[in-house]
Design an enzyme around this catalytic site. Structure first.
Site, short mmCIF file in Angstrom:
data_model
loop_
_atom_site.label_atom_id
_atom_site.label_comp_id
_atom_site.label_asym_id
_atom_site.label_seq_id
_atom_site.Cartn_x
_atom_site.Cartn_y
_atom_site.Cartn_z
N ARG A 132 0.66 -1.28 -0.47
CA ARG A 132 -0.64 -0.09 -0.03
C ARG A 132 0.57 1.08 0.17
NH1 ARG A 132 -3.81 -2.38 -1.56
NH2 ARG A 132 -5.85 -2.70 -0.82
N HIS A 146 -1.87 -0.07 -10.24
CA HIS A 146 -1.64 -0.96 -8.74
C HIS A 146 -3.00 -2.10 -9.66
CE1 HIS A 146 -4.39 -1.32 -5.27
NE2 HIS A 146 -3.94 -2.36 -5.38
P1 NDP Z 1 -2.22 -11.13 5.59
O1 NDP Z 1 -3.35 -10.07 6.49
O2 NDP Z 1 -1.77 -12.69 5.15
O3 NDP Z 1 -0.97 -10.59 5.71
C1 NDP Z 1 0.09 -9.66 6.03
C2 NDP Z 1 1.40 -9.65 6.90
O4 NDP Z 1 1.42 -8.57 7.13
C3 NDP Z 1 1.26 -10.55 8.09
O5 NDP Z 1 2.73 -11.50 7.88
C4 NDP Z 1 1.26 -9.78 9.17
O6 NDP Z 1 2.04 -10.21 10.17
C5 NDP Z 1 2.44 -8.61 8.74
N1 NDP Z 1 1.94 -7.88 9.54
C6 NDP Z 1 0.60 -6.49 9.57
N2 NDP Z 1 0.88 -5.59 10.19
C7 NDP Z 1 2.07 -5.70 10.98
C8 NDP Z 1 2.90 -4.93 11.68
N3 NDP Z 1 2.48 -3.75 12.74
N4 NDP Z 1 4.24 -5.05 12.02
C9 NDP Z 1 4.02 -6.21 10.91
N5 NDP Z 1 4.19 -6.95 10.17
C10 NDP Z 1 3.16 -6.89 10.41
O7 NDP Z 1 -2.07 -9.74 4.02
P2 NDP Z 1 -1.90 -10.77 2.58
O8 NDP Z 1 -0.62 -11.11 1.96
O9 NDP Z 1 -2.72 -11.00 1.08
O10 NDP Z 1 -2.03 -9.21 1.30
C11 NDP Z 1 -0.93 -8.19 1.69
C12 NDP Z 1 -1.15 -6.68 1.05
O11 NDP Z 1 -1.42 -6.86 -0.14
C13 NDP Z 1 -2.83 -6.86 1.46
O12 NDP Z 1 -3.39 -5.29 3.18
C14 NDP Z 1 -3.00 -5.44 0.47
O13 NDP Z 1 -3.18 -4.15 1.38
C15 NDP Z 1 -1.58 -5.82 -0.79
N6 NDP Z 1 -2.26 -6.08 -2.04
C16 NDP Z 1 -2.40 -5.25 -3.00
C17 NDP Z 1 -2.49 -5.68 -3.72
C18 NDP Z 1 -1.90 -5.49 -5.67
O14 NDP Z 1 -2.37 -5.63 -6.88
N7 NDP Z 1 -0.66 -3.88 -5.85
C19 NDP Z 1 -3.49 -7.10 -4.29
C20 NDP Z 1 -3.90 -7.85 -3.36
C21 NDP Z 1 -3.04 -6.84 -1.85
P3 NDP Z 1 1.09 -11.38 11.57
O15 NDP Z 1 1.93 -12.67 10.12
O16 NDP Z 1 1.86 -12.04 12.18
O17 NDP Z 1 -0.27 -11.86 11.24
#
Ligand code: NDP
Length: 311
Positions: free
Chosen positions: A226, A274
């Site tokens: 993001r 995007h």
């Molecule tokens: P998930 O919810 O599966 O994974 C999120 C990861 O981020 C987890 O490992 C989580 O930790 C970690 N995380 C969250 N908050 C923190 C923090 N404060 N500090 C450290 N680590 C943190 O999400 P996805 O993998 O499915 O997707 C990730 C992002 O990708 C989406 O939220 C979206 O913004 C983006 N996206 C972009 C697209 C594009 O086309 N550009 C398409 C699809 C998604 P933990 O494992 O401990 O929970």
């Protein structure tokens, strides 16, 4: 009673999804009413939802059992105070495949210095042999559905991959870290840094000036997560100074990226609009229908969002 599904997303999405949802419902043996028309809100059991939909007030949906997001990122809906039923985000194998391809492709572009190769088709036999992947440490911030899949794909290509997440994860072949000290280590070794964190109050501006300073000189940043994860002014300053060698950015604070934004013209920035990945209607429909099946069977939903965490 036959469950009623409201498809609350764009008309274009409806055309892409209608056939796949009908097919998946039939394959699961679920009789359901599926419509993009709001109708009486008190008769709706599930909302298949794009967070940019016109449905923003969930109060009238008194029979609602769940909101099933078509998007992986839920920052636009997670804080909606009118939403009092479970919210499931999208974890879709097609979406994951697309992200793995985008991340792998852009990582290899920088690893092999493909831009340099293309810029030197001038008849000169200048041999620049790139290092092997195993000599190019890559860090991924976020080891969720997308980050873990990308980490594994890059590790399979030989890159030494470090991943960082809120809780300590286990991903085969990947060094997994967490916490502030883990972040420091992860940044310090990142010749290529990939951001796949969700946008939450805890991740906004995570890549600020002090964290950018911790990257090795000339590091490359890929951001398909993001736009708000990065402090843009700090990144532009680091690109200008050469501390960051290149940034390939797919997501931005304002989308579409305004025409006069400095990223467009910066020689060290690649903008992609995007498109890193997208939910794929065939595979995503199966995920939606599986959650409807679970809702009807009284089983726990898949991919539930934790409102307190924000993702
Ligand atoms: P998930 O919810 O599966 O994974 C999120 C990861 O981020 C987890 O490992 C989580 O930790 C970690 N995380 C969250 N908050 C923190 C923090 N404060 N500090 C450290 N680590 C943190 O999400 P996805 O993998 O499915 O997707 C990730 C992002 O990708 C989406 O939220 C979206 O913004 C983006 N996206 C972009 C697209 C594009 O086309 N550009 C398409 C699809 C998604 P933990 O494992 O401990 O929970």
């Amino acid at each position: 009673m036959t469950p009623r599904l409201l498809f609350a997303a764009s008309e274009e999405s409806w055309h892409e999804y209608e056939g796949h949802l009908i097919h998946s419902l039939a394959a699961a043996g679920i009789e359901a009413e599926l419509s993009p028309q709001a109708g009486p809100p008190e008769t709706v059991d599930y909302i298949v939802y794009a967070p940019n939909s016109t449905v923003q007030d969930f109060t009238p949906y008194t029979r609602l059992k769940a909101v099933l997001s078509l998007w992986a990122g839920v920052e636009h809906v997670v804080g909606n105070p009118t939403l009092r039923v479970p919210l499931a985000r999208m974890v879709d194998s097609g979406l994951t495949e697309g992200m793995v391809e985008w991340v792998t492709g852009h990582t290899l572009r920088h690893h092999l210095n493909i831009d340099h190769v293309l810029a030197h088709q001038d008849g000169e036999w200048n041999r620049h042999v790139p290092p092997l992947a195993r000599h190019r440490p890559v860090t991924i911030l976020g080891l969720g559905a997308l980050g873990a899949a990308c980490a594994q794909a890059l590790a399979n290509l030989g890159f030494p991959v470090t991943g960082w997440s809120r809780t300590r994860r286990k991903v085969e072949g990947v060094t997994c870290l967490s916490g502030p000290a883990g972040l420091e280590q992860a940044l310090a070794r990142a010749q290529i840094l990939i951001l796949l964190l969700p946008l939450t109050p805890g991740t906004e501006d995570l890549l600020h000036a002090a964290h950018i300073d911790q990257l090795p000189k000339g590091a490359v940043i890929l951001n398909p997560g993001r736009g708000q994860l990065i402090d843009d002014a700090a990144l532009l300053a680091a690109l200008d100074s050469g501390h960051v060698g290149h940034a390939t950015l797919d997501v931005f604070r304002t989308e579409p990226l305004p025409r006069d934004h400095p990223y467009w013209a910066h020689p060290r920035v690649t903008v992609t609009p995007h498109i890193a990945s997208e939910t794929r209607p065939d595979t995503a429909s199966e995920v939606i229908v599986e959650n409807v099946r679970r809702g009807e069977a009284g089983e726990p939903f898949l991919h539930l969002v934790d409102r307190a965490r924000g993702y």
